[in-house]
Design a protein around this motif. Structure first.
Motif, PDB file in Angstrom:
ATOM      1  N   ALA A   1      18.041   1.322  20.898  1.00 23.53           N
ATOM      2  CA  ALA A   1      18.573   2.027  19.731  1.00 23.53           C
ATOM      3  C   ALA A   1      18.123   3.482  19.740  1.00 23.53           C
ATOM      4  CB  ALA A   1      18.086   1.336  18.454  1.00 23.53           C
ATOM      5  N   TRP A   2      19.074   4.406  19.529  1.00 21.39           N
ATOM      6  CA  TRP A   2      18.854   5.854  19.481  1.00 21.39           C
ATOM      7  C   TRP A   2      18.184   6.391  20.754  1.00 21.39           C
ATOM      8  CZ3 TRP A   2      15.793   2.957  15.780  1.00 21.39           C
ATOM      9  CH2 TRP A   2      16.557   2.483  14.706  1.00 21.39           C
ATOM     10  N   GLY A   3      18.334   5.672  21.853  1.00 26.52           N
ATOM     11  CA  GLY A   3      17.756   6.122  23.117  1.00 26.52           C
ATOM     12  C   GLY A   3      16.256   5.986  23.203  1.00 26.52           C
ATOM     13  N   GLU A   4      15.661   5.108  22.377  1.00 26.51           N
ATOM     14  CA  GLU A   4      14.209   4.958  22.361  1.00 26.51           C
ATOM     15  C   GLU A   4      13.665   4.338  23.645  1.00 26.51           C
ATOM     16  OE1 GLU A   4      11.581   5.593  19.621  1.00 26.51           O
ATOM     17  OE2 GLU A   4      13.143   7.088  19.867  1.00 26.51           O
ATOM     18  N   CYS A   5      14.495   3.619  24.387  1.00 30.31           N
ATOM     19  CA  CYS A   5      14.002   2.974  25.602  1.00 30.31           C
ATOM     20  C   CYS A   5      13.676   3.976  26.696  1.00 30.31           C
ATOM     21  CB  CYS A   5      15.031   1.966  26.117  1.00 30.31           C
ATOM     22  SG  CYS A   5      16.593   2.720  26.653  1.00 30.31           S
TER      23      CYS A   5
END
Length: 319
Positions: free
Chosen positions: A307-311
């Motif tokens: 989600a939202w590029g958190e990875c």
């Protein structure tokens, strides 16, 4: 040294006399004839016997093959080389087609997205007053007005405006609200619904979180509270619903939404993932099992959800 006398031999050297005498003493034992050497007839018979024995031995011997031993690898090295090169080329071509198929799905998802990441950033910057504490007040208000847990879009928007105006005054409104309208219209269309149809409060509050001005950690905590607000206790089934809402409202990165299909021949095919594809394999229990905040945050930041590029963050912040 020899002289043609004395039965064909004469020793003229004293050094050979002892040997000759010894031969003479033993000549009576040969064929009983007293002759030292075989006769011509005996010689012929002996030669004939030797020749027959030699021929018989030669006939029993297997003929030797003078041809060199065969080596399968060396004899077919050209064919093996061509097969190896052909296999490598085939694998590269198949991989290239598979990558093209994946890129086609990615491009389709990007074109269908109601908002791009830059527009989402603009939406959050424009609503800097919508912080986590204000968002929680909105949650309590909509829960009070819609205790059944569902509402229409117009009813939800009116409840949000009422809460925001009670905090910031009558002139307050959600900035760039048409961005949210666009997202809602596309999401409802994908769900085969219209603006007049009701949706869960989880979906509406997840959509509103697009404008939430906060850090990703605070956003995760707020969404976890949304699950608790809807169900009383956050469960894994609620996480699946939340991920589906995030996916429909453009809050997941594109790459995580692309999964391979069962069609692998002649080339690998891909499709848009379902929420279950993104979440279910990470859970060993049942969908009704409760989940804590840390587990929820781990799923939000996982490679499959992201989600939202958190990875993409090397160091995950604490919740």
């Amino acid at each position: 040294p020899f002289h043609p006398t004395m039965n064909g031999l004469r020793v003229v050297s004293r050094g050979l006399r002892p040997i000759y005498a010894k031969l003479c003493n033993t000549r009576t034992n040969l064929h009983g004839s007293g002759r030292l050497f075989l006769s011509t007839r005996d010689t012929r018979q002996l030669s004939s016997t030797v020749e027959k024995t030699t021929e018989s031995a030669a006939s029993t011997e297997k003929p030797k093959d003078n041809k060199p031993d065969k080596n399968i690898f060396l004899d077919n090295i050209g064919t093996i080389f061509l097969l190896t090169i052909g296999t490598i080329i085939g694998a590269l071509v198949r991989s290239a087609y598979g990558t093209t198929n994946k890129n086609n799905v990615r491009e389709k998802l990007e074109l269908e997205a109601a908002l791009d990441p830059y527009e989402i950033d603009d939406l959050r910057e424009a609503n800097s007053e919508l912080k986590p504490d204000v968002f929680r007040k909105v949650m309590m208000q909509v829960k009070e007005e819609f205790p059944q847990g569902t509402a229409t879009y117009d009813g939800f928007v009116e409840s949000v405006r009422k809460t925001m105006r009670s905090i910031y005054g009558p002139a307050f409104t959600v900035e760039l609200g048409h961005y949210l309208d666009r997202v809602v219209t596309d999401a409802l269309k994908a769900r085969n619904k219209s603006l007049d149809d009701e949706e869960t409060l989880v979906f509406w509050l997840t959509t509103l979180s697009l404008a939430l001005y906060s850090s990703p950690s605070d956003r995760i905590r707020v969404l976890y509270e949304v699950l608790e607000l809807q169900e009383g206790t956050a469960t894994f089934a609620g996480v699946v619903e939340m991920v589906g809402s995030l996916q429909d409202t453009c809050q997941l990165v594109t790459d995580t939404q692309i999964v391979p299909t069962d069609v692998k021949i002649p080339t690998q095919q891909y499709r848009r993932a379902d929420p279950q594809d993104l979440v279910l394999y990470q859970w060993d229990g049942t969908t009704n099992d409760p989940i804590d905040l840390e587990g929820f945050a781990a799923i939000m930041r996982s490679r499959s959800v992201c989600a939202w590029g958190e990875c993409y963050l090397k160091k995950k912040p604490a919740v």
